[in-house]
Design a protein around this motif. Structure first.
Motif, short mmCIF file in Angstrom:
data_model
loop_
_atom_site.label_atom_id
_atom_site.label_comp_id
_atom_site.label_asym_id
_atom_site.label_seq_id
_atom_site.Cartn_x
_atom_site.Cartn_y
_atom_site.Cartn_z
N LYS A 11 27.21 22.95 33.69
CA LYS A 11 28.19 21.63 33.69
C LYS A 11 29.28 21.87 34.62
O LYS A 11 29.46 20.78 35.28
N VAL A 12 29.69 22.94 34.97
CA VAL A 12 30.73 23.23 35.95
C VAL A 12 29.89 23.12 37.40
O VAL A 12 30.43 22.29 38.32
N ALA A 13 28.76 23.32 37.70
CA ALA A 13 28.16 23.26 38.71
C ALA A 13 27.72 21.81 38.81
O ALA A 13 27.62 21.11 39.94
N GLU A 14 27.38 21.28 37.91
CA GLU A 14 27.00 19.75 38.10
C GLU A 14 27.95 18.73 38.36
O GLU A 14 28.15 17.85 39.13
N VAL A 15 29.28 19.06 37.73
CA VAL A 15 30.60 18.35 37.97
C VAL A 15 30.92 18.57 39.60
O VAL A 15 31.30 17.63 40.47
N GLY A 16 30.77 19.65 40.07
CA GLY A 16 31.00 20.14 41.52
C GLY A 16 30.13 19.18 42.51
O GLY A 16 30.61 18.64 43.50
N ILE A 17 28.78 19.11 41.95
CA ILE A 17 27.86 18.45 42.95
C ILE A 17 28.09 17.08 42.83
O ILE A 17 28.02 16.38 43.94
N LYS A 18 28.34 16.51 41.75
CA LYS A 18 28.56 14.98 41.73
C LYS A 18 29.78 14.55 42.35
O LYS A 18 29.83 13.35 43.22
N SER A 19 30.85 15.48 42.70
CA SER A 19 31.93 15.07 43.48
C SER A 19 31.61 15.11 44.78
O SER A 19 32.43 14.57 45.62
N GLN A 20 30.62 15.67 45.23
CA GLN A 20 30.18 15.44 46.71
C GLN A 20 29.20 14.17 47.04
O GLN A 20 28.97 13.83 48.26
N PHE A 80 37.15 30.82 35.04
CA PHE A 80 38.17 29.85 35.24
C PHE A 80 37.45 28.55 35.70
O PHE A 80 38.08 27.76 36.54
N GLY A 81 36.06 28.73 35.32
CA GLY A 81 35.47 27.36 35.77
C GLY A 81 35.03 27.04 37.26
O GLY A 81 34.99 25.89 37.50
N LYS A 82 34.74 28.28 37.76
CA LYS A 82 34.45 28.04 39.21
C LYS A 82 33.29 29.08 39.42
O LYS A 82 33.20 30.10 39.13
N ILE A 83 32.20 28.41 40.15
CA ILE A 83 31.28 29.34 40.68
C ILE A 83 31.49 29.74 42.18
O ILE A 83 31.39 29.08 43.05
N LEU A 233 10.28 16.32 52.36
CA LEU A 233 10.80 17.33 53.57
C LEU A 233 10.99 18.51 52.41
O LEU A 233 11.56 18.63 51.54
N GLN A 234 9.94 19.46 52.85
CA GLN A 234 10.29 21.01 52.28
C GLN A 234 11.00 22.15 52.97
O GLN A 234 10.50 22.26 54.24
N SER A 235 12.24 22.48 52.51
CA SER A 235 12.88 23.06 53.34
C SER A 235 13.55 24.52 52.80
O SER A 235 13.34 24.61 51.46
N GLU A 236 13.93 25.54 53.68
CA GLU A 236 14.42 26.70 52.94
C GLU A 236 16.23 26.58 53.29
O GLU A 236 16.46 25.92 54.22
N ALA A 237 16.86 27.09 52.17
CA ALA A 237 18.31 26.93 52.37
C ALA A 237 18.90 28.22 52.20
O ALA A 237 18.46 29.17 51.81
N ILE A 238 20.11 28.34 52.92
CA ILE A 238 20.88 29.46 52.84
C ILE A 238 22.08 28.88 52.23
O ILE A 238 22.52 28.13 52.72
N VAL A 239 22.62 29.32 51.09
CA VAL A 239 23.67 28.74 50.29
C VAL A 239 24.94 29.77 50.40
O VAL A 239 24.61 30.83 50.03
N HIS A 240 26.13 29.08 51.19
CA HIS A 240 27.32 30.21 51.22
C HIS A 240 27.98 29.96 50.00
O HIS A 240 28.69 30.82 49.39
N GLN A 241 28.20 28.53 49.40
CA GLN A 241 28.99 28.38 48.48
C GLN A 241 28.47 27.05 47.71
O GLN A 241 28.06 26.19 48.32
N PHE A 242 28.51 26.93 46.39
CA PHE A 242 28.35 25.87 45.83
C PHE A 242 29.39 24.76 45.73
O PHE A 242 30.34 25.22 45.63
N PRO A 243 29.17 23.55 45.78
CA PRO A 243 30.46 22.76 45.67
C PRO A 243 31.24 22.84 44.54
O PRO A 243 30.78 22.89 43.36
N SER A 244 32.52 22.69 44.53
CA SER A 244 33.40 22.53 43.39
C SER A 244 34.21 21.39 43.34
O SER A 244 34.51 20.82 44.49
N SER A 245 34.40 21.03 42.08
CA SER A 245 35.28 19.84 42.22
C SER A 245 36.63 19.75 42.37
O SER A 245 37.29 21.01 42.27
#
Length: 245
Positions: A11-20, A80-83, A233-245
């Motif tokens: 849920k924390v991750a979902e809220v962060g993504i929606k904020s973007q 603390f609710g952050k990834i 489009l099929q892609s490879e990703a390097i994730v440095h941080q997930f978005p946070s709200s």
């Protein structure tokens, strides 16, 4: 540390993504955790599935599937609710765009304001015509091609005629964009090279992977498929941080 479960972290991750995002029809985030591993800062995987996601430049994505392997996180931040990632993680992303999605972007204020500067005259059937920049249409007829068309207005008769060309979408050398090559005009009609290039450049800018990045990540296209009505489009990703709200 409070008890943490898959649902709470997801849920924390979902809220962060929606904020973007400007809009989203459906979004589902599933984070798989092992209680013993999460204490030491490891998530088993992250899976994101989104539909109707509206991102930069009014670009809408029909669907996005995003999957990671093991993810290293700061366990204290979870409390603390952050990834918070402690190391970049690799992922695979599949983005699907429809004809309607891409045409929506072509008709956005961002693109139209740039195209209005191209008040170009063309010759159609030996008669001077003006390009109507508001009538640009992007099509996906299948066969690995895209179709771009626009209307021109004949100056003498005010008759409208459609000028169209096909092109082959390919992955740019850096893997960051879709570029259109092998332009072929239909019905022996052509637009001025400057306008053709402008249409190709706008398509390239709209299909830049930076438009699809959520949070701090970098995407690189590995494969693409131009099917009837949709572009995948099929892609490879390097994730440095997930978005946070």
């Amino acid at each position: 540390m409070p008890d943490l479960d898959d649902q709470a972290i997801s849920k924390v991750a979902e809220v962060g993504i929606k904020s973007q995002l400007d809009e989203v029809k459906n979004l589902n985030v599933e984070i798989d955790i092992d209680p013993l591993k999460v204490i030491t800062g490891t998530l088993n995987s992250v899976a994101i599935a989104g539909e109707g996601m509206v991102m930069k430049q009014d670009l809408r994505i029909e669907s996005m599937e995003f999957n990671t392997g093991s993810v290293a996180v700061n366990p204290l931040s979870l409390a603390f609710g952050k990834i918070e990632l402690t190391h970049p993680t690799e992922a695979e992303a599949i983005v699907t765009l429809t004809e309607a999605d891409i045409n929506r972007a072509f008709r956005s204020d961002f693109v139209r304001s740039k195209m209005q500067d191209l008040n170009l005259e063309v010759q159609v059937d030996s008669e001077t015509a003006i390009v109507d920049t508001e009538k640009i249409n992007f099509g996906l007829p299948g066969d690995g091609k895209v179709r771009l068309s626009t209307e021109v207005v004949l100056q003498n008769s005010q008759e409208r005629k459609t000028v169209a060309f096909t092109a082959v979408p390919k992955i740019s050398s850096d893997g960051q964009r879709v570029v259109l090559e092998n332009v072929e005009y239909l019905d022996h009609q052509e637009l001025p090279p400057a306008f053709t290039e402008a249409m190709l450049d706008e398509a390239k800018e709209l299909l830049d992977l930076k438009n699809f990045e959520v949070g701090d990540m970098s995407l690189q296209i590995k494969r693409l498929a131009a099917l009837k009505g949709k572009l995948i489009l099929q892609s490879e990703a390097i994730v440095h941080q997930f978005p946070s709200s």
